[in-house]
Write an enzyme that holds these catalytic residues in place. Structure first.
Site, PDB file in Angstrom:
ATOM      1  CE  LYS A 206      -3.825   0.092   2.112  1.00  0.00           C
ATOM      2  NZ  LYS A 206      -4.698   0.352   3.542  1.00  0.00           N
ATOM      3  CD  GLU A 212       8.990  -7.148   6.202  1.00  0.00           C
ATOM      4  OE1 GLU A 212       8.885  -7.584   7.912  1.00  0.00           O
ATOM      5  OE2 GLU A 212       8.627  -6.634   6.259  1.00  0.00           O
ATOM      6  N   GLY A 268      -5.619  -5.786   5.309  1.00  0.00           N
ATOM      7  CA  GLY A 268      -3.993  -6.001   4.722  1.00  0.00           C
ATOM      8  C   GLY A 268      -4.968  -7.998   4.633  1.00  0.00           C
ATOM      9  NE  ARG A 269      -6.864  -8.773  10.808  1.00  0.00           N
ATOM     10  CZ  ARG A 269      -6.267  -7.309  11.156  1.00  0.00           C
ATOM     11  NH1 ARG A 269      -5.317  -6.880  10.988  1.00  0.00           N
ATOM     12  NH2 ARG A 269      -6.756  -6.988  11.648  1.00  0.00           N
ATOM     13  CD  GLU A 354      -2.264  -9.033  10.771  1.00  0.00           C
ATOM     14  OE1 GLU A 354      -1.049  -8.938  10.978  1.00  0.00           O
ATOM     15  OE2 GLU A 354      -3.215  -8.251   9.754  1.00  0.00           O
ATOM     16  CG  HIS A 385      -1.673 -40.948   9.130  1.00  0.00           C
ATOM     17  ND1 HIS A 385      -1.520 -42.339   9.311  1.00  0.00           N
ATOM     18  CD2 HIS A 385      -2.005 -40.765   8.143  1.00  0.00           C
ATOM     19  CE1 HIS A 385      -2.650 -43.317   8.040  1.00  0.00           C
ATOM     20  NE2 HIS A 385      -2.955 -42.531   7.857  1.00  0.00           N
ATOM     21  CE  LYS A 505       5.998  -3.978   9.715  1.00  0.00           C
ATOM     22  NZ  LYS A 505       4.759  -3.245   9.709  1.00  0.00           N
TER      23      LYS A 505
END
Length: 541
Positions: A206, A212, A268-269, A354, A385, A505
């Site tokens: 954005k 990152e 964002g999510r 979040e 399993h 961050k």
């Protein structure tokens, strides 16, 4: 509004839990022959069986009363009408506008935002068609065969989950890769076998300053230029941006005509159905992307209009509150019996944790109850399993959501019937277990009987749909979005900020130059962090 624990329904649930906590599912089913068909609900192609939960009619009545006392209906309406319910950031919460039909009207600050949404969707569609048809050419004139999405968090987890989920519908003569981790291995491995002349990068940020994402984007630009004789004009033919920062996009070398915007009222999510989903649209085409949006909208409409007692997201959200706050369950396992949904649990981790990983209420006071359970899971039958041992015979209560589909997208012999048999068997085994008497009747030696007993009484939901279509995926995601909303409303927390990701961050930005400094830096951290920085510098050489 009263604090949650002062609400009459909460107090009633606390007392009710004391009377029901030792009642077993075996008993509940024995007393009600119709329980398995009665405690079900369905909407927009999804069927929910919640009969294998440790609830009675009285439990459900009190949970619905808790939703009413929490003002759930009013808060739903506030979200859908653009009220600024994200109070810590003074923002509306309108992911529902991303999939609203063209003729809808959703106002934010006196402006209908729906036309802007459809303008972006139309721009995305035209671009996707150009790339998919081969009309969009790279710098050397070759068609684009590879798409690499660069993002992190919501700009990665949603797109990669949707790509995997809808792979059956994807364009198979194109390769799609996703880069999110700042670990260089992620980028190197994603591009190892790609031709720069045939590769398109989507950079999703954005602000266009996310550490990152922009570190990976810079490496992508260097990789591209080193493969195309260093001509910077190539960047505009091989990069597009999903961003709102036109200035930084242009400085990077991307033509702002190929910048796809979104809005501050989309977290964002919650953004995979916005321009963040451009890679999804490139993979499956605008038509299938539109079908996915229709599935989202159908669940939105159901959530907004259905009575609480038949409302799928409300039911699932309230059950999660019941187990988290009254039984002390700390996790929820999401178990899709569909290989295409292999990244769905990872996607839900961000959506749920979040959103509801909060320790203060809307008014800033510390909560004195549990919020935000840990969501996790793997596709069936792989998990059987692995960690199912703990779910069946461990000491922790782990409510489970089982997701299954009546029809396979890739039919192969007996595979699908065997797969679905395992879904049904697991929910039955979790609910009813196996008693010592049953184990003994099988001829088991007395010394082994305790080891082979299944206590049962482990709750689960079963979600069943016809098949995994784009519409179904949209409805399924929206179901969990609104379940999260329901939980957050009851807990009186803000499900739409994420201040918890900021501190680490910010500290990293201070530490980076201390690691890169040519001379020993002056360190002002704690003794552990200082020592680790020194050791890393020494080991790095």
């Amino acid at each position: 509004m009263k604090p949650l624990t002062k609400l009459p329904a909460w107090k009633a649930l606390t007392a009710h839990h004391r009377t029901i906590k030792d009642v077993t599912l075996r008993d509940l089913f024995a007393k009600d022959a119709k329980r398995g068909t009665r405690l079900t609900a369905s909407a927009v192609g999804l069927f929910l069986d919640y009969s294998k939960n440790r609830v009675t009619d009285e439990t459900l009545k009190l949970l619905f009363q808790l939703a009413k006392e929490s003002g759930l209906k009013d808060r739903i309406e506030a979200m859908f009408t653009g009220k600024k319910i994200n109070i810590t950031e003074d923002r509306a919460v309108l992911h529902v506008a991303l999939r609203a039909p063209k003729n809808a009207k959703i106002m934010v600050d006196g402006k209908n935002v729906v036309p802007e949404v459809h303008d972006v969707l139309e721009k995305m569609g035209k671009f996707a068609n150009r790339v998919r048809s081969g009309r969009w050419k790279g710098y050397t004139g070759k068609r684009i065969k590879n798409v690499v999405n660069i993002g992190i968090g919501g700009s990665d987890l949603g797109p990669v989950m949707a790509y995997e989920a809808l792979k059956h519908y994807s364009k198979r003569d194109m390769t799609f890769r996703f880069v999110s981790n700042v670990d260089g291995a992620d980028f190197v491995e994603a591009t190892q076998d790609l031709d720069p002349a045939e590769t398109l990068f989507i950079v999703s940020s954005k602000t266009f300053v996310t550490l990152e994402t922009m570190t990976n984007a810079e490496s992508a630009r260097n990789w591209l230029l080193s493969g195309l004789d260093g001509n910077k004009k190539a960047v505009a033919k091989h990069f597009v941006a999903v961003s709102t920062n036109a200035q930084k996009v242009a400085v990077f070398g991307i033509d702002t005509a190929n910048m796809f915007g979104f809005w501050d009222w989309v977290g964002g999510r919650y953004s995979m159905d916005s321009a963040i989903g451009l890679s999804t649209m490139l993979a499956v085409g605008p038509e299938n992307f539109g079908k996915m949006l229709s599935g989202f909208h159908a669940m939105d409409k159901h959530f907004r209009t259905a009575p609480l007692e038949k409302n799928l997201p409300v039911l699932m959200g309230l059950l999660s509150v019941w187990y988290s706050d009254f039984f002390g369950a700390q996790t929820v396992a999401v178990l899709p019996y569909e290989q295409y949904l292999k990244r769905f649990p990872a996607y839900l981790q961000q959506l749920t944790m979040e959103s509801n990983g909060k320790h203060v209420s809307l008014d800033g006071t510390k909560v004195n109850y549990e919020t935000g359970p840990i969501y996790w899971g793997e596709p069936g039958t792989n998990g059987q399993h692995s960690f199912y041992q703990l779910i069946h015979q461990g000491t922790r209560l782990i409510p489970c959501d089982f997701l299954a589909f009546a029809k396979a997208l890739t039919p192969l012999g007996r595979h699908h019937d065997i797969l679905i048999a395992n879904v049904l068997a697991q929910t039955e085994a979790l609910a009813f277990g196996k008693t010592p008497e049953q184990v003994k009747a099988e001829g088991t030696p007395d010394a082994l009987i305790p080891h082979r007993v299944f206590e049962g009484n482990r709750p689960s939901n079963t979600l069943l749909a016809d098949s995994l279509t784009p519409e179904t995926l949209g409805s399924l995601i929206a179901l969990y979005e609104h379940s999260v909303f329901t939980q957050g409303t009851v807990w009186q927390i803000n499900s739409f900020d994420q201040w918890g990701v900021e501190l680490g961050k910010a500290l990293a930005q201070a530490i980076i130059p201390e690691l890169e400094s040519k001379t020993p830096p002056r360190l002002k951290h704690d003794s552990s962090t200082n020592a680790l920085i020194k050791r890393y510098r020494k080991m790095k050489g």
